[in-house]
Design a protein around this motif. Sequence first.
Motif, PDB file in Angstrom:
ATOM      1  N   LYS A 173      29.820  30.660  48.683  1.00  0.00           N
ATOM      2  CA  LYS A 173      29.964  32.483  49.222  1.00  0.00           C
ATOM      3  C   LYS A 173      31.459  32.265  49.752  1.00  0.00           C
ATOM      4  O   LYS A 173      32.295  30.405  49.760  1.00  0.00           O
ATOM      5  CB  LYS A 173      28.782  32.695  50.508  1.00  0.00           C
ATOM      6  N   PRO A 174      32.387  33.017  49.738  1.00  0.00           N
ATOM      7  CA  PRO A 174      32.164  34.403  49.212  1.00  0.00           C
ATOM      8  C   PRO A 174      32.399  34.854  47.821  1.00  0.00           C
ATOM      9  O   PRO A 174      32.693  35.984  47.422  1.00  0.00           O
ATOM     10  CB  PRO A 174      33.180  34.677  49.897  1.00  0.00           C
ATOM     11  N   TYR A 175      32.108  34.256  47.179  1.00  0.00           N
ATOM     12  CA  TYR A 175      32.085  34.534  45.228  1.00  0.00           C
ATOM     13  C   TYR A 175      30.834  35.355  44.187  1.00  0.00           C
ATOM     14  O   TYR A 175      30.476  34.751  44.934  1.00  0.00           O
ATOM     15  CB  TYR A 175      33.080  32.983  44.698  1.00  0.00           C
ATOM     16  N   ALA A 176      32.146  35.602  43.561  1.00  0.00           N
ATOM     17  CA  ALA A 176      30.622  36.523  42.747  1.00  0.00           C
ATOM     18  C   ALA A 176      31.545  36.902  41.456  1.00  0.00           C
ATOM     19  O   ALA A 176      32.709  36.721  41.378  1.00  0.00           O
ATOM     20  CB  ALA A 176      30.621  38.088  43.054  1.00  0.00           C
ATOM     21  N   LEU A 177      30.485  37.065  39.902  1.00  0.00           N
ATOM     22  CA  LEU A 177      31.201  36.888  39.221  1.00  0.00           C
ATOM     23  C   LEU A 177      30.681  38.285  38.899  1.00  0.00           C
ATOM     24  O   LEU A 177      30.044  38.928  38.947  1.00  0.00           O
ATOM     25  CB  LEU A 177      30.288  36.103  38.175  1.00  0.00           C
TER      26      LEU A 177
ATOM     27  N   PRO B  96      37.495  41.209  31.199  1.00  0.00           N
ATOM     28  CA  PRO B  96      36.193  41.037  30.756  1.00  0.00           C
ATOM     29  C   PRO B  96      35.589  39.623  31.908  1.00  0.00           C
ATOM     30  O   PRO B  96      34.052  39.403  31.636  1.00  0.00           O
ATOM     31  CB  PRO B  96      35.982  40.728  29.543  1.00  0.00           C
ATOM     32  N   TYR B  97      36.092  38.270  31.814  1.00  0.00           N
ATOM     33  CA  TYR B  97      35.405  37.121  32.770  1.00  0.00           C
ATOM     34  C   TYR B  97      36.769  37.492  34.596  1.00  0.00           C
ATOM     35  O   TYR B  97      37.256  36.801  33.943  1.00  0.00           O
ATOM     36  CB  TYR B  97      35.963  36.270  31.780  1.00  0.00           C
ATOM     37  N   VAL B  98      35.651  37.673  35.318  1.00  0.00           N
ATOM     38  CA  VAL B  98      36.578  37.651  36.778  1.00  0.00           C
ATOM     39  C   VAL B  98      35.742  37.063  37.643  1.00  0.00           C
ATOM     40  O   VAL B  98      34.360  36.927  37.746  1.00  0.00           O
ATOM     41  CB  VAL B  98      36.646  39.288  36.991  1.00  0.00           C
ATOM     42  N   LEU B  99      36.386  36.373  38.547  1.00  0.00           N
ATOM     43  CA  LEU B  99      35.972  35.479  39.297  1.00  0.00           C
ATOM     44  C   LEU B  99      36.158  36.142  40.469  1.00  0.00           C
ATOM     45  O   LEU B  99      37.604  36.682  41.240  1.00  0.00           O
ATOM     46  CB  LEU B  99      36.333  34.281  39.716  1.00  0.00           C
TER      47      LEU B  99
ATOM     48  N   LEU C  45      40.455  39.544  42.426  1.00  0.00           N
ATOM     49  CA  LEU C  45      40.414  39.144  41.975  1.00  0.00           C
ATOM     50  C   LEU C  45      40.273  37.874  41.167  1.00  0.00           C
ATOM     51  O   LEU C  45      41.607  37.658  41.191  1.00  0.00           O
ATOM     52  CB  LEU C  45      40.384  40.061  41.080  1.00  0.00           C
ATOM     53  N   GLU C  46      40.720  37.270  40.365  1.00  0.00           N
ATOM     54  CA  GLU C  46      40.720  35.488  39.495  1.00  0.00           C
ATOM     55  C   GLU C  46      40.764  36.276  38.035  1.00  0.00           C
ATOM     56  O   GLU C  46      38.638  35.630  37.439  1.00  0.00           O
ATOM     57  CB  GLU C  46      40.213  34.422  40.193  1.00  0.00           C
ATOM     58  N   ALA C  47      41.024  36.096  36.478  1.00  0.00           N
ATOM     59  CA  ALA C  47      40.751  35.998  35.919  1.00  0.00           C
ATOM     60  C   ALA C  47      40.367  34.623  35.102  1.00  0.00           C
ATOM     61  O   ALA C  47      41.314  34.136  36.096  1.00  0.00           O
ATOM     62  CB  ALA C  47      41.946  37.009  35.093  1.00  0.00           C
TER      63      ALA C  47
END
Length: 88
Positions: free
Chosen positions: A12-16, A23-26, A34-36
């Motif tokens: 936590k607190p991360y999600a996909l 298309p691909y984000v954390l 957001l982190e690509a």
Amino acid sequence: MVKSNMYYKLNKPYALRKWLKTPYVLYNLDLNSLEALQENEFEMLANCDGLYNIKENDILRRFENKNIISKCEKGHCIDEIQKYKFYN
């Protein structure tokens, strides 16, 4: 050093997340940031749900060092809000 298999989960607190143009984000739920990611990173993190036995590798170690994932016991699942979601 022998690589072993482990269970990992997204901390936590991360999600996909996935969008058509990104298309691909954390996604950091707390900071709304957001982190690509590269496709291979995203696919690896998608398996970090406490259910998949994953062979340790450089990608996992990098995200573990950044406190984005952690080792866990089998079945220690991520929260529903952390699970992969696609938006168009």
